[in-house]
Design a protein around this motif. Structure first.
Motif, short mmCIF file in Angstrom:
data_model
loop_
_atom_site.label_atom_id
_atom_site.label_comp_id
_atom_site.label_asym_id
_atom_site.label_seq_id
_atom_site.Cartn_x
_atom_site.Cartn_y
_atom_site.Cartn_z
N GLY A 157 0.80 -1.21 0.00
CA GLY A 157 0.00 0.00 0.00
C GLY A 157 0.83 1.27 0.00
N GLY A 158 2.10 1.14 -0.37
CA GLY A 158 3.00 2.29 -0.35
C GLY A 158 2.76 3.28 -1.47
N PRO A 159 3.44 4.42 -1.44
CA PRO A 159 3.24 5.47 -2.44
C PRO A 159 4.07 5.22 -3.70
N VAL A 160 3.54 5.63 -4.84
CA VAL A 160 4.29 5.52 -6.09
C VAL A 160 4.76 6.88 -6.59
N SER A 161 4.27 7.96 -5.97
CA SER A 161 4.59 9.30 -6.47
C SER A 161 5.61 10.03 -5.62
N SER A 162 6.35 9.30 -4.80
CA SER A 162 7.41 9.93 -4.02
C SER A 162 8.48 10.49 -4.95
N ASP A 163 9.11 11.58 -4.52
CA ASP A 163 10.18 12.20 -5.28
C ASP A 163 11.51 11.72 -4.71
N LEU A 164 12.13 10.74 -5.41
CA LEU A 164 13.33 10.09 -4.90
C LEU A 164 14.48 10.22 -5.89
N THR A 165 15.70 10.25 -5.39
CA THR A 165 16.88 10.47 -6.22
C THR A 165 17.81 9.26 -6.16
N PRO A 166 18.27 8.75 -7.31
CA PRO A 166 19.26 7.66 -7.30
C PRO A 166 20.55 8.11 -6.62
N PRO A 167 21.14 7.28 -5.78
CA PRO A 167 22.35 7.70 -5.07
C PRO A 167 23.54 7.93 -5.99
N HIS A 168 23.58 7.22 -7.13
CA HIS A 168 24.71 7.42 -8.05
C HIS A 168 24.65 8.77 -8.76
N ASP A 169 23.52 9.47 -8.61
CA ASP A 169 23.42 10.81 -9.19
C ASP A 169 24.02 11.88 -8.29
N ILE A 170 24.34 11.54 -7.05
CA ILE A 170 24.75 12.57 -6.10
C ILE A 170 26.08 12.23 -5.43
N SER A 171 26.92 11.49 -6.09
CA SER A 171 28.23 11.14 -5.51
C SER A 171 29.00 12.40 -5.15
N GLY A 172 29.50 12.43 -3.92
CA GLY A 172 30.29 13.56 -3.45
C GLY A 172 29.49 14.77 -3.03
N ARG A 173 28.16 14.68 -3.07
CA ARG A 173 27.32 15.83 -2.73
C ARG A 173 26.69 15.65 -1.34
N PHE A 174 26.33 16.79 -0.73
CA PHE A 174 25.51 16.74 0.48
C PHE A 174 24.15 16.15 0.12
N ILE A 175 23.62 15.29 0.99
CA ILE A 175 22.36 14.62 0.68
C ILE A 175 21.15 15.48 1.01
N THR A 176 21.37 16.62 1.64
CA THR A 176 20.29 17.44 2.20
C THR A 176 19.11 17.61 1.25
N GLU A 177 19.38 18.12 0.05
CA GLU A 177 18.29 18.45 -0.87
C GLU A 177 17.81 17.24 -1.67
N TYR A 178 18.45 16.08 -1.46
CA TYR A 178 18.08 14.89 -2.23
C TYR A 178 17.35 13.84 -1.40
N LEU A 179 17.06 14.16 -0.15
CA LEU A 179 16.29 13.24 0.68
C LEU A 179 14.86 13.10 0.14
N PRO A 180 14.19 12.00 0.45
CA PRO A 180 12.84 11.77 -0.09
C PRO A 180 11.90 12.94 0.15
N LYS A 181 11.09 13.20 -0.87
CA LYS A 181 10.05 14.22 -0.80
C LYS A 181 8.75 13.60 -1.32
N GLY A 182 7.65 14.29 -1.12
CA GLY A 182 6.37 13.82 -1.65
C GLY A 182 5.74 12.75 -0.77
N ASP A 183 4.84 11.96 -1.37
CA ASP A 183 4.08 10.96 -0.62
C ASP A 183 5.01 9.98 0.10
N GLY A 184 4.73 9.75 1.37
CA GLY A 184 5.46 8.76 2.14
C GLY A 184 6.85 9.17 2.56
N TYR A 185 7.22 10.43 2.36
CA TYR A 185 8.61 10.83 2.62
C TYR A 185 9.01 10.64 4.07
#
Length: 403
Positions: A157-185
């Motif tokens: 029953g989980g959400p499908v519209s969460s805004d999630l980022t692949p970790p390989h897209d943010i190598s070397g970056r702060f995770i702050t702005e890439y944490l889950p957003k949207g439904d179920g965050y």
């Protein structure tokens, strides 16, 4: 007619300063790829439709002849199929990476050090994920171990519209702005933060650091969600029986959904240390046993691109070229055959993640020498061709049905 697709994941790139302005494909020694270009047909194909993420899930669906705009439901459900996890109608699957985050500060201020935890071994990862499941699962959420750093979370029953980022897209970056957003965050962030309390001092990670000098898996990272997919069978689309050869669950899952046989190859790892030759030999064996079509997926160039390992990307491309030599030699036993070589998407060294730019492809048919004016296989050479597929899934029709 026998058909083979040899796909070097993420092979395509952009000019690199360290290679004197050449791309890895141009810098690598690829006599067999160049032979195909000189004697076959070469062109470009856009495998990622506008509006969809440039992932291997979308791109490989396109290459295999399935319109992602119609059939794409997310990455993780495809991996679940390969892992033997049966998804219910309301289940949502999430990719669960084991990652290395920096050990400074609060969770939200950490940096993505390594999306693969130094390519953690499958046995080590299994122990970690099973422990995470014991501590964090409930009536609705469960974790399933996969291969190396690639695992699965299923949320009933989980959400499908969460805004999630692949970790390989943010190598070397702060995770702050890439944490889950949207439904179920809130739930997703909770699970990630709780895993960071469990994993750093886990015996598996302590051994990795002290005895092996390897990065520990200090957190899970959730992304790539979706529901159970449904693909038409490949044999119904093209009238061909077939097999798929890959080290990663994503490609195996697409193959299973398409009704293709999944072939396991000993030593196939999904990185530069994979059994390149074994994959080629396994493909030839499948054809000799009566299969009409084999899809060979090689992950190594993509992994090198994500990790910023330029020399390994060039080496991986050269290993793919050796696979091609093995295939061409073995295919000579058949009266008629056709082989296509291509990447699924670029993984430029400059950004260390995927892009949606078109990729070069080349098709060679036995007994036909086109004496092509283009004599090499790479991005620049393919752009000289007027053979262009702006809709990626149409390339498979051309490959199989062209005269």
């Amino acid at each position: 007619m026998k058909y083979v697709i040899l796909l070097g994941d993420g092979m395509a790139d952009e000019p690199v300063g360290e290679l004197a302005g050449k791309t890895p494909l141009q810098a690598a020694a690829t006599p067999n790829m160049d032979y195909l270009a000189a004697n076959g047909v070469i062109g470009t194909v856009r495998t990622v439709p506008e509006g969809l993420p440039p992932g291997s899930d979308v791109a490989n669906l396109s290459v295999m002849g399935y319109d992602p705009c119609k059939y794409y439901t997310g990455r993780s459900p495809l991996e679940a199929v390969s892992m033997g996890v049966d998804l219910g109608e309301n289940d949502v699957a999430f990719r669960c990476n084991l990652v290395t985050l920096s050990d400074n500060g609060i969770y939200e201020e950490k940096t993505m050090i390594d999306y693969s935890s130094d390519e953690i071994s499958t046995l080590e990862a299994k122990e970690l994920i099973e422990d995470i499941d014991k501590r964090l699962s409930n009536d609705f959420i469960h974790f399933y171990p996969g291969i190396s750093y690639r695992h699965l979370l299923v949320w009933k029953g989980g959400p499908v519209s969460s805004d999630l980022t692949p970790p390989h897209d943010i190598s070397g970056r702060f995770i702050t702005e890439y944490l889950p957003k949207g439904d179920g965050y809130e739930t997703l962030i909770y699970l990630m933060k709780e895993s960071n309390k469990i994993l750093p001092e886990h015996p598996v990670n302590l051994r990795r650091k002290k005895e092996k000098g390897l990065r520990p898996a200090t957190s899970i990272w959730l992304w790539g969600q979706g529901k159970k997919p449904a693909l038409p069978k490949f044999i119904d689309k093209y009238g061909l029986t077939g097999s798929v050869i890959s080290a990663v669950d994503l490609i195996k899952g697409i193959g299973i959904c398409a009704g293709l046989k999944v072939v396991e190859v000993e030593g196939a790892t999904g990185n530069i240390h994979t059994n390149f030759r074994g994959k080629a030999l396994a493909a030839l064996e499948e054809l000799s046993k009566g299969k009409d079509f084999v899809y060979i997926h090689v992950e190594a160039p993509d992994e090198a691109g994500h990790r910023g390992e330029l020399s390994n990307k060039v080496k991986a491309i050269e290993e793919v070229d050796k696979m091609l030599a093995e295939l061409l030699n073995g295919l000579s036993q058949f009266k008629d055959y056709r082989i296509m070589l291509l990447p699924d998407h670029p993984t430029p060294m400059s950004i260390r993640t995927h892009s949606s730019s078109p990729v070069p492809f080349v098709i060679y048919t036995s007994g036909i020498n086109t004496n092509n004016k283009i004599k090499s296989y790479n991005e620049e050479a393919a752009e000289q061709s007027d053979l262009i597929f702006s809709t990626g899934h149409e390339l498979m029709d051309y490959f199989i049905r062209r005269k």
